[in-house]
Design an enzyme around this catalytic site. Structure first.
Site, PDB file in Angstrom:
ATOM      1  N   ARG A 183       0.844  -1.207   0.000  1.00 48.41           N
ATOM      2  CA  ARG A 183       0.000   0.000   0.000  1.00 48.41           C
ATOM      3  C   ARG A 183       0.872   1.247   0.000  1.00 48.41           C
ATOM      4  NH1 ARG A 183      -3.433  -1.962   4.631  1.00 48.41           N
ATOM      5  NH2 ARG A 183      -2.751  -4.001   3.903  1.00 48.41           N
ATOM      6  N   ASP A 252      -2.721   4.326   4.319  1.00 44.95           N
ATOM      7  CA  ASP A 252      -2.432   2.917   4.579  1.00 44.95           C
ATOM      8  C   ASP A 252      -3.553   2.011   4.075  1.00 44.95           C
ATOM      9  OD1 ASP A 252      -3.576   4.379   6.984  1.00 44.95           O
ATOM     10  OD2 ASP A 252      -4.043   2.323   7.545  1.00 44.95           O
TER      11      ASP A 252
END
EC number: 2.7.7.-
Length: 489
Positions: A183, A252
């Protein structure tokens, strides 16, 4: 098809240095039981669906036993949460078992979400509850059915272990499948630690695995960033076109591959409201529906900053400039398709915006309105009551309808042919919050998982009429207004 002990694990992420992860085993849960199994997702890893009957199936997919060949770990990352940087996050309740290589040569991560505490859990218990697991399981498959890039879900396994959230709930683990769980925050953590070497290593890993055509290019890093920018812009357009709100667009929770990622307090809009906030915890409305495209760019800017050790600032800024035009072009194209237009352009933006404005003012159901537009008659004098009657201000709709009718005169084919096109892009069924809530309550109170399976099947074909399921397309009942979804969901 493969048996459980024959899955072809490769585990390339586990071969990266321990800087990127922490190895550990899942924490066992007592007396696991199967909630639901997704045979369609099992095909991704060549898993024989009959393996669900294996006596140890629930033990494997709640983390009590390890699949042969797996190499479990928790991934490290950081992230901007609600606009504020948190220097270390990481998988606090998810454990990556490894990567399965299927017969087509594709690699698929298998991750157990809710498998226990990790070194990155902070004060969390590392667990997920049945309620949130059902929501993620159903929504990831609903998004796949809608043609939107997403993680997938293989199964849910439950346990009567008590977990405290706002109240005491039961534990569950959902097995998530994705090409990658890297990510934006996976890069940010090393930028803020002033560690350029891991940034290079991770970028090379992602490029070699997911963008091999860039591996030997002298400008591979800017081109890699550009791929992420384009994929994210197109993903945001798809969310907006279908009326989906993610709820927690922290960096995130942003996939490096442009997947819909980390389902928590998501929501599909019922009555159209551009300021819709699906997350009860988002008090400032940072992640409101109409802010998602802007936040997508904000998050990409954070990623670009994290990549400045390998991409010059001006070059990164130039790549970010591709986001706006890509988003706008794709969004207009998608909305044009929803209106039955074969080639939509900037000249059609006023038509689109006028309809959305009418829908907002009249509190018209987003999904049902666009589905019903397929019945619109383009000939002058024809009645369009099936659409018109959804609006309180009918004269305002009539005025818009005249503009729409004039635009349709430039389209090829008949009304019937247009309806066929429109029904392929305007879903009849979405995962409305109240539908998920009914399934959750049956599961929690009665250990009856039939509604979970019914929704899984329904949402796999959201564009089909499915007459026996027509009531699942109904707007929410009054009691659904009290459903509250927060970050703990």
């Amino acid at each position: 098809m493969m048996k459980l002990d024959q899955l072809n694990f490769q585990n390339t992420f586990a071969r990266l240095p321990e800087t990127f992860h922490s190895r550990l085993h899942p924490t066992p849960l007592p007396e696991p039981y199967l909630v639901s199994f997704n045979a369609n997702a099992a095909e991704l890893i060549d898993l024989d669906p009959d393996e669900v009957m294996c006596a140890d199936f629930a033990e494997y997919f709640i983390g009590n036993r390890l699949l042969p060949g797996s190499d479990p770990l928790a991934m490290l990352y950081a992230g901007h949460q609600f606009g504020h940087f948190v220097p270390q996050l990481g998988d606090g309740r998810a454990i990556l078992l490894g990567e399965v290589k299927n017969r087509a040569g594709e690699h698929w991560d298998l991750q157990l979400k809710g498998a226990g505490a990790t070194p990155f859990s902070r004060s969390g218990d590392g667990r997920a509850v049945l309620r949130s697991s059902i929501r993620e399981y159903l929504c990831s498959e609903a998004m796949h059915g809608l043609g939107i890039p997403t993680t997938r879900a293989l199964c849910i396994v439950g346990s009567d272990e008590e977990i405290w959230r706002e109240t005491v709930e039961s534990a569950a683990v959902v097995t998530r499948i994705a090409p990658s769980h890297v990510r934006f925050g996976s890069f940010e953590v090393f930028f803020y630690r002033d560690q350029p070497e891991p940034i290079v290593r991770l970028a090379d890993y992602v490029i070699d695995k997911h963008f091999p055509e860039l591996a030997d290019a002298p400008d591979k890093y800017p081109r890699f960033l550009n791929e992420v920018v384009i994929r994210t812009a197109r993903l945001m357009a798809k969310w907006q076109a279908v009326g989906f709100s993610h709820g927690v667009m922290n960096t995130d929770n942003m996939s490096i591959l442009g997947l819909t990622f980390d389902y928590g307090p998501f929501g599909f809009m019922d009555a159209y409201n551009p300021g819709y906030v699906c997350n009860h915890s988002d008090h400032g409305g940072r992640y409101a529906f109409d802010r998602q495209p802007q936040i997508g760019l904000w998050n990409l800017t954070c990623l670009a900053q994290a990549l400045t050790p390998i991409i010059p600032v001006e070059e990164a800024r130039a790549v970010l400039g591709h986001y706006g035009p890509t988003y706008a072009e794709h969004y207009v194209d998608l909305m044009g398709q929803k209106l039955g237009l074969t080639h939509a352009g900037q000249d059609d933006v006023p038509l689109i915006e006028a309809l959305l404005g009418l829908m907002h003012a009249n509190q018209v159901d987003y999904t049902n309105l666009f589905r019903s537009l397929g019945h619109f008659k383009s000939e002058a004098g024809e009645q369009n009551s099936v659409v018109r009657d959804q609006f309180i201000d009918r004269p305002a709709f009539d005025a818009w309808a005249e503009t729409y009718r004039a635009r349709l005169q430039n389209e090829p084919g008949t009304d019937e042919e247009r309806k066929v096109r429109m029904d392929k892009v305007n879903p009849k069924y979405i995962l409305r919050n109240y539908l998920a809530q009914v399934a959750i309550e049956k599961a929690e109170k009665e250990r009856d998982f039939s509604e979970v399976d019914r929704l899984l099947k329904l949402l796999g074909c959201p564009f089909d009429e499915q007459p026996e399921m027509a009531n699942y397309a109904a707007p929410p009942p009054d009691w659904a207004q009290h459903i509250s979804v927060s970050c703990s969901s």
